[in-house]
Design a protein around this motif. Structure first.
Motif, PDB file in Angstrom:
ATOM      1  N   ALA A 147       0.836  -1.211   0.000  1.00  0.00           N
ATOM      2  CA  ALA A 147       0.000   0.000   0.000  1.00  0.00           C
ATOM      3  C   ALA A 147       0.867   1.255   0.000  1.00  0.00           C
ATOM      4  CB  ALA A 147      -0.930  -0.006   1.213  1.00  0.00           C
ATOM      5  N   GLU A 148       1.918   1.254   0.817  1.00  0.00           N
ATOM      6  CA  GLU A 148       2.804   2.420   0.895  1.00  0.00           C
ATOM      7  C   GLU A 148       3.522   2.651  -0.434  1.00  0.00           C
ATOM      8  OE1 GLU A 148       1.830   1.272   4.947  1.00  0.00           O
ATOM      9  OE2 GLU A 148       2.544   0.125   3.235  1.00  0.00           O
ATOM     10  N   VAL A 151       1.035   4.207  -2.993  1.00  0.00           N
ATOM     11  CA  VAL A 151       0.776   5.623  -2.737  1.00  0.00           C
ATOM     12  C   VAL A 151       2.012   6.461  -3.079  1.00  0.00           C
ATOM     13  CG1 VAL A 151       0.111   7.307  -0.986  1.00  0.00           C
ATOM     14  CG2 VAL A 151      -0.894   5.033  -0.942  1.00  0.00           C
ATOM     15  N   LEU A 466      -5.234   1.493   1.784  1.00  0.00           N
ATOM     16  CA  LEU A 466      -4.440   2.574   1.193  1.00  0.00           C
ATOM     17  C   LEU A 466      -4.395   3.801   2.107  1.00  0.00           C
ATOM     18  CD1 LEU A 466      -5.678   2.398  -2.514  1.00  0.00           C
ATOM     19  CD2 LEU A 466      -3.689   1.284  -1.488  1.00  0.00           C
ATOM     20  N   THR A 472       1.109   6.193   4.705  1.00  0.00           N
ATOM     21  CA  THR A 472       0.197   6.473   3.586  1.00  0.00           C
ATOM     22  C   THR A 472      -0.507   7.810   3.790  1.00  0.00           C
ATOM     23  OG1 THR A 472      -1.554   5.173   4.673  1.00  0.00           O
ATOM     24  CG2 THR A 472      -0.183   4.053   3.043  1.00  0.00           C
ATOM     25  N   TRP A 473      -0.888   8.119   5.018  1.00  0.00           N
ATOM     26  CA  TRP A 473      -1.538   9.406   5.274  1.00  0.00           C
ATOM     27  C   TRP A 473      -0.595  10.567   4.957  1.00  0.00           C
ATOM     28  CZ3 TRP A 473      -6.315  10.872   5.582  1.00  0.00           C
ATOM     29  CH2 TRP A 473      -7.298   9.966   5.977  1.00  0.00           C
ATOM     30  N   TRP A 476      -0.349  10.763   1.138  1.00  0.00           N
ATOM     31  CA  TRP A 476      -1.596  11.302   0.566  1.00  0.00           C
ATOM     32  C   TRP A 476      -1.683  12.809   0.782  1.00  0.00           C
ATOM     33  CZ3 TRP A 476      -4.032   9.157  -3.098  1.00  0.00           C
ATOM     34  CH2 TRP A 476      -4.282   7.790  -3.157  1.00  0.00           C
TER      35      TRP A 476
END
Length: 507
Positions: A147-148, A151, A466, A472-473, A476
């Protein structure tokens, strides 16, 4: 102190006459391989791996040879990028953005010498980082899951449009087109044919060599022919072959930042020099603010990706040695070399076979010194490529390009596809679409799809994965800033124009 003791032991291994000669051969071969469009470090290392094993080289000598080839390819890839606008490999794409404009301005020697120096600085910073922070950074790299990675790659694509100056829409379209091209071929999971239009030649997808040589080499041939038709003069190199102290000082901060960031990105398994050079270039472009001439021959735009390339190449050794996880495609081949010698990479490798690990790390210092000493005196020879008249240069590029593409699969379909892509690339250049964005989208597209699928498999299809980690935050948030940046620039430009009109009206 224990680390310095091990490093001294490593220099004892690397400085033996046999290993010094091995490193010299590797750097020379790597530079030549990097110079030739379409080959790149993976092919260079893969070709030499069976040779090293067949010659019966000891494991430390084999790794030193392959590492020297890897670093040499990162150096060599800049030569055709700067002189011919044809990247020798994927990580050299960003070098063309400012390297070739500098050559067009008659500063080919300055560009080549500065890029060689930047590669040396990047390699030096990263090698020091390997010595000091390998265990710590390896544990940090483990925190990046599928996921990382997905992103992070979305962020790299978004950066292209956000940093594109006055044409963010065209850059975004080009990047999306690259993502689309990466989807062509058989889906590895379902076996479904995607966008092949019934052509068996497209079943395996569009090969990177075909795309890069079509977009850059064939389109460049058409541009050269157009210049000849309109009576434009060939590019000339100036008399000065080396950058001066003022030019070196102007990019020193860029070198230091790019080396550190390139090294950190290099230790991420699978990220590689391509992602590192793109992210670093966009970051430096953002820091340059108003005085930047990125894309028009800015020395910082040349120094940033070249420093990041070498730093990333050295950084990718960290997960390979400490975790047994390849940091890039090239280190995946080097990992195969370790298995050939029945060596198990991982944390115990530092304890059980320190001669191999620290000998390899010490050889990175030596290979970087060899490369800078080898490349700088050759600059005058390299720049003579520009003295070749177009009537000889165009057929030479065409021959090398054709051989490079045909050698991959030995099919005429790839040749026709390359020509079609080249014509398309030429039209895109005429319409001022950045070809580098297409190529970067293509390169990252497969990795993005692969990591997205892995992330969704882990979460059973839940897209929340995600957004499930602090990493991830954070990424994003940066993506949101990049998306908002073009709109903010447009608003600021309109506000400035309105103020100027108001002042003119009052006057």
């Amino acid at each position: 102190m224990e680390t310095l003791s091990y490093l001294g032991q490593g220099f004892g291994v690397a400085l033996s006459p046999y290993n010094l000669f091995t490193a010299l051969c590797g750097t020379l071969i790597g530079t030549v391989v990097g110079l030739l469009p379409g080959l790149g470090p993976i092919n260079g290392v893969a070709l030499l791996l069976p040779v090293a094993f067949a010659l019966g080289l000891p494991p430390e000598s084999a790794l030193i040879l392959l590492a020297a080839v890897y670093l040499g390819c990162e150096y060599g890839g800049r030569i055709s990028s700067i002189l011919l606008n044809i990247p020798g490999e994927a990580s050299a794409v960003m070098t063309t953005l400012d390297g070739y404009p500098l050559a067009c301005q008659g500063k080919a020697g300055v560009a080549l010498s500065l890029s060689a120096w930047s590669s040396f600085i990047g390699g030096l910073i990263a090698t020091i980082g390997v010595v000091l922070f390998a265990p710590l950074l390896a544990s940090w790299a483990v925190a990046f899951g599928p996921a990382e990675y997905f992103v992070l790659m979305v962020f790299a694509i978004t950066c292209l449009a956000g940093m594109a100056g006055n044409k963010p829409l065209k850059t975004a379209i080009a990047a999306l087109l690259g993502l689309f091209l990466s989807c062509v071929g058989i889906d590895s999971n379902s076996g479904v044919y995607r966008f092949t239009f019934g052509s068996l030649g497209l079943a395996d997808g569009i090969q990177f060599v075909v795309l890069v040589l079509g977009l850059f080499s064939i389109s460049e041939i058409l541009v050269l022919l157009e210049r000849t038709h309109h009576g434009q003069k060939a590019i000339q190199a100036s008399g000065r072959m080396l950058f001066n102290l003022q030019e070196g000082a102007s990019v020193l901060a860029t070198n230091l930042r790019s080396g550190a960031l390139g090294f950190c990105l290099g230790i991420l398994p699978g990220a590689g020099a391509t992602l590192a050079s793109a992210v670093v270039y966009m970051s430096e472009k953002r820091l340059a603010h108003k005085d930047n001439k990125f894309g028009k021959g800015d020395l910082r735009g040349l120094a940033a990706p070249e420093t990041a390339n070498s730093a990333s190449a050295c950084g990718s050794m960290v997960p390979m040695l400490t975790l047994g996880v390849p940091g890039s495609g090239t280190t995946a081949v080097m990992l195969g070399a370790l298995t050939l010698y029945n060596i198990t990479p991982g944390p115990l490798l530092f304890q059980n076979q320190p001669d191999i690990v620290w000998g390899l790390i010490a050889s990175l210092f030596i290979a970087n010194i060899m490369l800078i000493l080898m490349n700088v005196p050759m600059i005058k020879v390299f720049t003579r490529i520009l003295a070749v008249p177009y009537w000889a240069l165009v057929p030479a590029i065409a021959i090398v390009t054709t051989i490079g593409v045909y050698a991959v699969h030995a099919t005429t379909f790839d040749l026709f596809l390359m020509i079609a892509i080249g014509i398309f690339g030429y039209l895109m250049r005429k319409m001022d679409f950045p070809l580098s964005a297409i190529l970067l989208g293509f390169i990252l597209g497969g990795l993005m799809e692969q990591n997205l699928r892995r992330a969704l498999s882990i979460s059973n299809g839940d897209l929340g994965i995600l957004f499930a980690s602090p990493i991830t935050w954070g990424v994003w948030s940066m993506i949101a800033l990049m998306v908002a940046l073009p709109f903010w620039r447009a608003w600021r430009a309109r506000s400035k124009q309105a103020r100027e009109q108001a002042l003119t009206g009052n006057a």
